[in-house]
Motif scaffolding. Structure first.
Motif, short mmCIF file in Angstrom:
data_model
loop_
_atom_site.label_atom_id
_atom_site.label_comp_id
_atom_site.label_asym_id
_atom_site.label_seq_id
_atom_site.Cartn_x
_atom_site.Cartn_y
_atom_site.Cartn_z
N LEU B 197 0.85 -1.18 0.00
CA LEU B 197 0.00 0.00 0.00
C LEU B 197 0.90 1.24 0.00
CD1 LEU B 197 -1.83 -2.34 1.01
CD2 LEU B 197 -2.81 -0.78 2.68
N ILE B 198 0.78 2.07 -1.02
CA ILE B 198 1.60 3.28 -1.09
C ILE B 198 0.70 4.49 -1.26
CG2 ILE B 198 3.49 4.47 -2.29
CD1 ILE B 198 4.31 1.78 -3.48
N GLY B 199 0.86 5.48 -0.38
CA GLY B 199 0.04 6.68 -0.51
C GLY B 199 0.80 7.90 -0.05
N ASN B 200 0.47 9.07 -0.61
CA ASN B 200 1.01 10.29 -0.04
C ASN B 200 -0.12 11.25 0.32
OD1 ASN B 200 0.51 10.96 -2.73
ND2 ASN B 200 2.66 11.03 -3.26
N GLY B 201 0.16 12.11 1.30
CA GLY B 201 -0.85 13.07 1.75
C GLY B 201 -2.11 12.36 2.24
N SER B 202 -3.27 12.91 1.87
CA SER B 202 -4.52 12.29 2.30
C SER B 202 -4.86 11.08 1.44
CB SER B 202 -5.65 13.31 2.27
OG SER B 202 -5.82 13.82 0.96
N GLY B 203 -3.94 10.66 0.59
CA GLY B 203 -4.05 9.35 -0.07
C GLY B 203 -4.02 8.23 0.97
N LEU B 204 -3.72 8.59 2.21
CA LEU B 204 -3.80 7.60 3.29
C LEU B 204 -5.25 7.18 3.54
CD1 LEU B 204 -2.29 5.99 5.50
CD2 LEU B 204 -2.69 7.92 7.04
N ALA B 205 -6.21 8.05 3.23
CA ALA B 205 -7.61 7.74 3.56
C ALA B 205 -8.07 6.39 3.01
CB ALA B 205 -8.53 8.88 3.09
N PRO B 206 -8.02 6.18 1.69
CA PRO B 206 -8.46 4.88 1.19
C PRO B 206 -7.60 3.74 1.73
CG PRO B 206 -7.44 6.18 -0.57
CD PRO B 206 -7.63 7.10 0.59
N LEU B 207 -6.29 3.99 1.90
CA LEU B 207 -5.41 2.92 2.37
C LEU B 207 -5.71 2.53 3.81
CD1 LEU B 207 -2.00 4.08 0.82
CD2 LEU B 207 -3.66 2.43 -0.08
N TYR B 208 -6.06 3.53 4.63
CA TYR B 208 -6.41 3.26 6.03
C TYR B 208 -7.66 2.37 6.08
CZ TYR B 208 -7.17 4.25 11.00
OH TYR B 208 -7.35 4.15 12.36
N GLY B 209 -8.60 2.62 5.17
CA GLY B 209 -9.79 1.78 5.08
C GLY B 209 -9.46 0.38 4.56
N ILE B 210 -8.70 0.33 3.48
CA ILE B 210 -8.36 -0.96 2.86
C ILE B 210 -7.57 -1.84 3.85
CG2 ILE B 210 -6.88 -2.00 1.08
CD1 ILE B 210 -7.68 0.54 -0.66
N LEU B 211 -6.61 -1.21 4.54
CA LEU B 211 -5.79 -1.93 5.52
C LEU B 211 -6.67 -2.57 6.61
CD1 LEU B 211 -3.17 -2.57 7.16
CD2 LEU B 211 -3.44 -0.29 8.18
N ARG B 212 -7.55 -1.75 7.21
CA ARG B 212 -8.37 -2.27 8.31
C ARG B 212 -9.39 -3.29 7.83
NH1 ARG B 212 -11.18 1.59 11.26
NH2 ARG B 212 -11.38 2.76 9.33
N ASP B 213 -9.86 -3.10 6.59
CA ASP B 213 -10.76 -4.08 5.99
C ASP B 213 -10.04 -5.43 5.83
OD1 ASP B 213 -13.23 -4.82 4.99
OD2 ASP B 213 -12.82 -4.14 2.95
N ARG B 290 -0.46 -7.75 -4.66
CA ARG B 290 -1.48 -6.77 -5.06
C ARG B 290 -1.03 -5.43 -4.52
NH1 ARG B 290 -6.50 -9.20 -4.23
NH2 ARG B 290 -6.51 -9.77 -6.41
N VAL B 291 -1.11 -4.42 -5.38
CA VAL B 291 -0.53 -3.11 -5.07
C VAL B 291 -1.62 -2.05 -5.10
CG1 VAL B 291 1.20 -1.42 -5.78
CG2 VAL B 291 1.64 -3.86 -6.15
N TYR B 292 -1.66 -1.21 -4.06
CA TYR B 292 -2.62 -0.11 -4.00
C TYR B 292 -1.86 1.21 -4.01
CZ TYR B 292 -6.05 -3.64 -2.58
OH TYR B 292 -6.88 -4.73 -2.54
N LEU B 293 -2.21 2.10 -4.91
CA LEU B 293 -1.51 3.38 -5.05
C LEU B 293 -2.52 4.52 -4.94
CD1 LEU B 293 0.52 2.33 -8.22
CD2 LEU B 293 1.32 2.28 -5.85
N CYS B 294 -2.34 5.39 -3.95
CA CYS B 294 -3.34 6.43 -3.72
C CYS B 294 -2.65 7.76 -3.44
CB CYS B 294 -4.21 6.07 -2.52
SG CYS B 294 -5.00 4.46 -2.67
N GLY B 295 -3.10 8.80 -4.11
CA GLY B 295 -2.56 10.12 -3.82
C GLY B 295 -2.40 10.96 -5.06
N TYR B 296 -1.31 11.74 -5.08
CA TYR B 296 -1.09 12.68 -6.17
C TYR B 296 -0.91 11.95 -7.50
CZ TYR B 296 -0.49 16.00 -2.45
OH TYR B 296 -0.70 16.77 -1.35
N PRO B 297 -1.57 12.44 -8.55
CA PRO B 297 -1.53 11.74 -9.83
C PRO B 297 -0.13 11.42 -10.36
CG PRO B 297 -3.21 13.45 -9.88
CD PRO B 297 -2.49 13.58 -8.57
#
Lengths: 122, 333
Positions: B197-213, B290-297
């Motif tokens: 799971l890789i995210g920057n800034g508030s890209g943590l939001a979806p990752l925080y959900g995915i992680l806990r799920d 499986r890779v999750y990428l969330c944040g700045y384009p």
């Protein structure tokens, strides 16, 4: 009646197995990588699925004119025989890696090769 | 000449024009946001005619069958008769139950809906305020763990919605929401697969959900979360994530600071450099991951290519890219 090339090769599942391997090869080849889009990788993957389906003898709706139109801008950017040969080489290497039999590989390469003049807009 | 028929008027489309552009040219005010087929804000419905495939890409099967399509990416080949969907078909009401400032530029917005929303953590919803402005935010909440919806709002210079949420919105007020949308979420049934799971800034939001799920689902394979920020304050939820890492031995939390030492401030246990760079250095072979990428384009786009070249299958790389509407220059965080 004998099975078609597409059936022998494994149909849509074979296309699915081949597409990532093939795309990874062209994206890491400095000779051709600039012709392949990385801003829309999913769109690029969909196009390659269409191409591989055709090359594997599967159902497709490609015409020579479609190939000409699609590649015309790339030809203006310098697309030539050397690039076509590199990509064809990556296709062959992909099939060998996936243990496709030699006779089927030859058939696929013949279909791919038949697109050369349309792709290069000659 | 291709024509569209909307609200009893016929309009000829200019060459290469989208339905949205045509309606704007003919003075119809439609809601829109990303103009790129991602946010679904401008969704319309076809009454007659055949849609090009691209106009429905990314919609759910049910939405496609009902004739919904996205005018911002619709360049029709044949005449279409179209309508704007009734408001109640798309939007529901939600009430603000909490606004908490997590850092100087990120706040947590919690919403309560009258009827439960069926969604996956990591999907996004569209928020609409009274004047019709619509923006998309990803869901950090997990339906099986909590009843509320949680969003992380990054305040952006010039961001109309984010500044309004930051400065003006209050607990108890109502908002319209539409969704869920998007396919960046945890997929069960493969509990041993390694997850990156890789995210920057508030890209943590979806990752925080995915992680806990994933953890709540009993995911047993290793999970590595890299959260990047320019400053130490931007590494919000650090305590919560460290607590989860202590509780679940197969979960690894790796905060990364990309700013200069002066900007970032000293922070023990935090890596220097960008989150994506650190992740790919630690994990050079991603075959089977499986890779999750969330944040700045730009990060999402380059990381997608790198993950693919490192061996991840393209279908196993799930992304959630910010869309930034009214932002010319991003304040860095």
């Amino acid at each position: 009646m004998s099975e078609s090339l597409f059936q022998r090769i494994g149909g849509a599942a074979a296309v699915d197995a081949a597409v990532d391997v093939f795309y990874r090869k062209v994206l890491t080849d400095p000779h051709v990588m600039h012709f392949f889009d990385t801003t829309d990788m999913d769109g690029q993957r969909a196009k390659q699925i269409s191409f591989l389906t055709m090359a594997f003898g599967g159902p497709h709706e490609y015409t020579g004119m479609d190939l000409r139109i699609a590649h015309a801008p790339l030809v203006l950017d310098g697309l030539n025989d050397s690039h076509f040969d590199r990509v064809a080489g990556h296709l062959q290497a992909t099939l060998e890696e996936l243990k496709v039999d030699e006779a089927s590989i030859a058939e696929v390469m013949a279909i791919a090769g038949s697109t050369r003049d349309d792709v290069l807009n000659r | 000449m291709t024509e569209i028929n909307f609200a009893g008027e016929r309009h000829a489309l200019a060459p290469d024009e989208t339905v949205l552009e045509c309606l704007e040219r003919t003075a119809h005010a439609l809601p829109f946001s990303c103009r790129n087929g991602a946010c679904l804000t401008c969704m319309m419905r076809v009454r007659a005619g055949t849609l090009p495939e691209a106009a429905q890409a990314g919609l759910r099967e049910g939405q496609k069958q009902q004739g919904y399509f996205l005018p911002c990416v619709c360049r029709p080949d044949a005449d279409l008769e179209i309508e704007a969907p009734a408001d109640a078909e798309l939007f529901g009401r939600a009430m603000v139950s909490e606004i908490t400032h997590l850092s100087a530029s990120i706040c947590r917005l919690r919403l309560r809906t009258a009827t439960p929303l069926f969604y996956h953590a990591g999907q996004f919803i569209n928020l609409r305020r009274g004047d019709g402005l619509v923006r998309s935010y990803s869901l950090a909440s997990v339906p099986r763990l909590e009843d509320i919806l949680e969003l992380h709002v990054k305040r952006l210079g010039g961001g109309k919605m984010s500044n309004w949420i930051y400065n003006d919105l209050a607990v108890g007020e109502a908002l319209d929401i539409h969704g869920p949308n998007g396919d960046c979420y945890y997929i069960g049934g493969e509990p041993d697969r390694p997850l990156l799971l890789i995210g920057n800034g508030s890209g943590l939001a979806p990752l925080y959900g995915i992680l806990r799920d994933a953890l709540a689902d009993g995911h047993a394979g290793p999970i590595h979360l890299y959260h990047g920020s320019r400053t130490a304050k931007g590494l919000y939820y650090g305590d919560e994530l460290q607590a989860l890492a202590r509780e679940y031995r197969h979960f690894h939390y790796l905060p990364c600071l990309s700013g200069t030492v002066d900007e970032a401030g000293p922070e023990p246990g935090v890596q220097r450099g960008r989150a994506d760079a650190a992740a790919f250095a630690d994990h050079p072979d991603l075959s089977g991951w499986r890779v999750y990428l969330c944040g700045y384009p730009p990060m999402v786009q380059t990381a997608k290519k790198r993950a693919f070249l490192a061996g991840a299958a393209l279908r196993d790389i799930l992304t959630d890219s910010f869309e930034m509407q009214d932002v010319r220059r991003l304040p860095r965080d």
